[in-house]
Design a protein around this motif. Structure first.
Motif, short mmCIF file in Angstrom:
data_model
loop_
_atom_site.label_atom_id
_atom_site.label_comp_id
_atom_site.label_asym_id
_atom_site.label_seq_id
_atom_site.Cartn_x
_atom_site.Cartn_y
_atom_site.Cartn_z
N LYS A 34 0.86 -1.19 0.00
CA LYS A 34 0.00 0.00 0.00
C LYS A 34 0.89 1.24 0.00
O LYS A 34 1.87 1.31 0.74
CB LYS A 34 -0.92 -0.01 1.21
CG LYS A 34 -1.94 -1.12 1.12
CD LYS A 34 -2.88 -1.13 2.31
CE LYS A 34 -3.85 -2.28 2.13
NZ LYS A 34 -4.73 -2.44 3.25
N ARG A 35 0.53 2.18 -0.84
CA ARG A 35 1.26 3.44 -0.90
C ARG A 35 0.58 4.45 0.02
O ARG A 35 -0.63 4.41 0.20
CB ARG A 35 1.27 3.98 -2.33
CG ARG A 35 1.97 3.05 -3.27
CD ARG A 35 1.87 3.56 -4.67
NE ARG A 35 2.53 2.62 -5.57
CZ ARG A 35 2.77 2.85 -6.83
NH1 ARG A 35 2.40 3.99 -7.37
NH2 ARG A 35 3.36 1.96 -7.57
N GLU A 36 1.37 5.33 0.56
CA GLU A 36 0.81 6.37 1.42
C GLU A 36 0.02 7.36 0.56
O GLU A 36 0.41 7.66 -0.56
CB GLU A 36 1.93 7.11 2.15
CG GLU A 36 2.67 6.27 3.16
CD GLU A 36 1.79 5.81 4.31
OE1 GLU A 36 0.99 6.62 4.81
OE2 GLU A 36 1.90 4.63 4.68
N PHE A 37 -1.08 7.85 1.12
CA PHE A 37 -1.83 8.89 0.45
C PHE A 37 -1.18 10.22 0.77
O PHE A 37 -1.15 10.65 1.92
CB PHE A 37 -3.30 8.88 0.90
CG PHE A 37 -4.10 9.99 0.29
CD1 PHE A 37 -4.51 9.90 -1.02
CD2 PHE A 37 -4.41 11.12 1.02
CE1 PHE A 37 -5.24 10.93 -1.60
CE2 PHE A 37 -5.13 12.15 0.45
CZ PHE A 37 -5.54 12.06 -0.87
N THR A 73 -7.06 4.34 0.35
CA THR A 73 -6.63 3.04 0.87
C THR A 73 -5.31 2.56 0.27
O THR A 73 -4.45 2.04 0.98
CB THR A 73 -7.72 1.98 0.61
OG1 THR A 73 -8.95 2.45 1.17
CG2 THR A 73 -7.36 0.65 1.22
N TYR A 74 -5.15 2.71 -1.05
CA TYR A 74 -3.99 2.15 -1.74
C TYR A 74 -3.00 3.20 -2.25
O TYR A 74 -1.96 2.85 -2.79
CB TYR A 74 -4.44 1.29 -2.93
CG TYR A 74 -5.34 0.16 -2.51
CD1 TYR A 74 -4.83 -0.97 -1.88
CD2 TYR A 74 -6.71 0.23 -2.73
CE1 TYR A 74 -5.65 -2.00 -1.48
CE2 TYR A 74 -7.55 -0.80 -2.34
CZ TYR A 74 -7.02 -1.91 -1.71
OH TYR A 74 -7.84 -2.92 -1.32
N GLY A 75 -3.35 4.48 -2.14
CA GLY A 75 -2.46 5.53 -2.62
C GLY A 75 -2.57 5.80 -4.11
O GLY A 75 -1.86 6.64 -4.65
N ARG A 76 -3.44 5.06 -4.80
CA ARG A 76 -3.71 5.28 -6.22
C ARG A 76 -5.01 4.60 -6.62
O ARG A 76 -5.54 3.80 -5.86
CB ARG A 76 -2.55 4.81 -7.09
CG ARG A 76 -2.22 3.35 -7.01
CD ARG A 76 -1.05 2.99 -7.88
NE ARG A 76 -1.27 3.51 -9.22
CZ ARG A 76 -0.33 3.75 -10.11
NH1 ARG A 76 0.90 3.50 -9.81
NH2 ARG A 76 -0.61 4.21 -11.29
N ILE A 77 -5.50 4.92 -7.80
CA ILE A 77 -6.76 4.35 -8.27
C ILE A 77 -6.45 3.25 -9.28
O ILE A 77 -5.86 3.50 -10.33
CB ILE A 77 -7.64 5.44 -8.94
CG1 ILE A 77 -7.97 6.53 -7.92
CG2 ILE A 77 -8.92 4.81 -9.53
CD1 ILE A 77 -8.59 7.78 -8.54
N TYR A 78 -6.84 2.02 -8.93
CA TYR A 78 -6.64 0.88 -9.83
C TYR A 78 -7.91 0.54 -10.61
O TYR A 78 -7.84 -0.11 -11.64
CB TYR A 78 -6.19 -0.36 -9.05
CG TYR A 78 -4.81 -0.22 -8.45
CD1 TYR A 78 -3.68 -0.28 -9.25
CD2 TYR A 78 -4.64 -0.04 -7.09
CE1 TYR A 78 -2.41 -0.16 -8.71
CE2 TYR A 78 -3.37 0.08 -6.53
CZ TYR A 78 -2.25 0.02 -7.35
OH TYR A 78 -1.01 0.15 -6.82
N GLY A 79 -9.06 0.93 -10.10
CA GLY A 79 -10.32 0.56 -10.76
C GLY A 79 -10.56 -0.93 -10.67
O GLY A 79 -10.92 -1.58 -11.66
N TYR A 80 -10.37 -1.50 -9.49
CA TYR A 80 -10.49 -2.95 -9.30
C TYR A 80 -11.80 -3.51 -9.85
O TYR A 80 -11.84 -4.64 -10.33
CB TYR A 80 -10.38 -3.32 -7.82
CG TYR A 80 -9.00 -3.17 -7.24
CD1 TYR A 80 -7.93 -3.90 -7.74
CD2 TYR A 80 -8.77 -2.31 -6.18
CE1 TYR A 80 -6.66 -3.78 -7.20
CE2 TYR A 80 -7.50 -2.18 -5.62
CZ TYR A 80 -6.45 -2.91 -6.14
OH TYR A 80 -5.19 -2.79 -5.60
#
Length: 193
Positions: A34-37, A73-80
């Motif tokens: 997880k990347r920091e926001f 949550t993840y520090g970026r948008i993946y569009g899961y």
């Protein structure tokens, strides 16, 4: 070589208006840390706008909070939500849709790179080196696949850092796909450099 590299003349394909269900994650598959926001309010708005550009406008209200949650949550948008369910892997070429063999072959290569046994972090589209991604998000993955299904021997697909720019009229001996990207070396990945 692509003739008339003019975005307005490109064949443009969009995602469907139907929202796919949220896929289930397979236990035991490697996940990216997880990347920091760390984004400012303006940067957050830009990140949301960039992700929503792939989505039909009538779905923005529903997806904006979901994408914002991924960002926090993840520090970026993946569009899961746009990731196909289950294992992605390179299938026999005849199992892919397409109007030319090259379009099908590119789909095999993309799916092979995202195989649970091949990719470093398959759910985050990372194939190598902690950050080397096939696409920036799953919306780009779906769009590229759609473009490759429509690609003919008289067109070239242009992709810039995972973003499909469109299908351009070309010739049968032109490249079927042109991909550009950039990966900055860690100590030079800042505003100054």
């Amino acid at each position: 070589m692509v003739n008339n590299y003019d975005i307005s003349k490109a064949m443009t394909i969009k995602l469907d208006n139907e929202l796919p269900p949220m896929p289930k994650f397979v236990e035991g598959v490697r996940r990216a840390p997880k990347r920091e926001f760390t984004l400012s309010k303006t940067e957050t708005e830009i990140a949301l706008k960039n992700a929503l550009r792939y989505i039909p406008e009538e779905l923005h209200e529903k997806l904006a909070p979901e994408f914002l949650d991924e960002l926090f949550t993840y520090g970026r948008i993946y569009g899961y939500r746009f990731r196909p369910e289950g294992r992605i892997y390179g299938k026999p070429i005849d199992e892919y849709k397409g109007k030319c063999i090259e379009g099908k072959a590119f789909q095999v290569m993309i799916d092979n790179n995202l195989d649970f046994d091949v990719a470093l972090y398959p759910y985050e589209l990372v194939t190598y080196g902690e950050t080397g991604q096939v696409c920036q998000n799953w919306m780009q993955y779906r769009l590229i696949k759609k473009y490759l299904e429509e690609l003919t021997e008289e067109q070239t697909l242009v992709v810039a850092s995972g973003h499909p720019l469109g299908l351009f009229k070309s010739t049968s001996n032109s490249p079927r796909v042109i991909i550009t990207n950039a990966l900055m070396v860690g100590m030079f990945d800042d505003q100054e450099h």
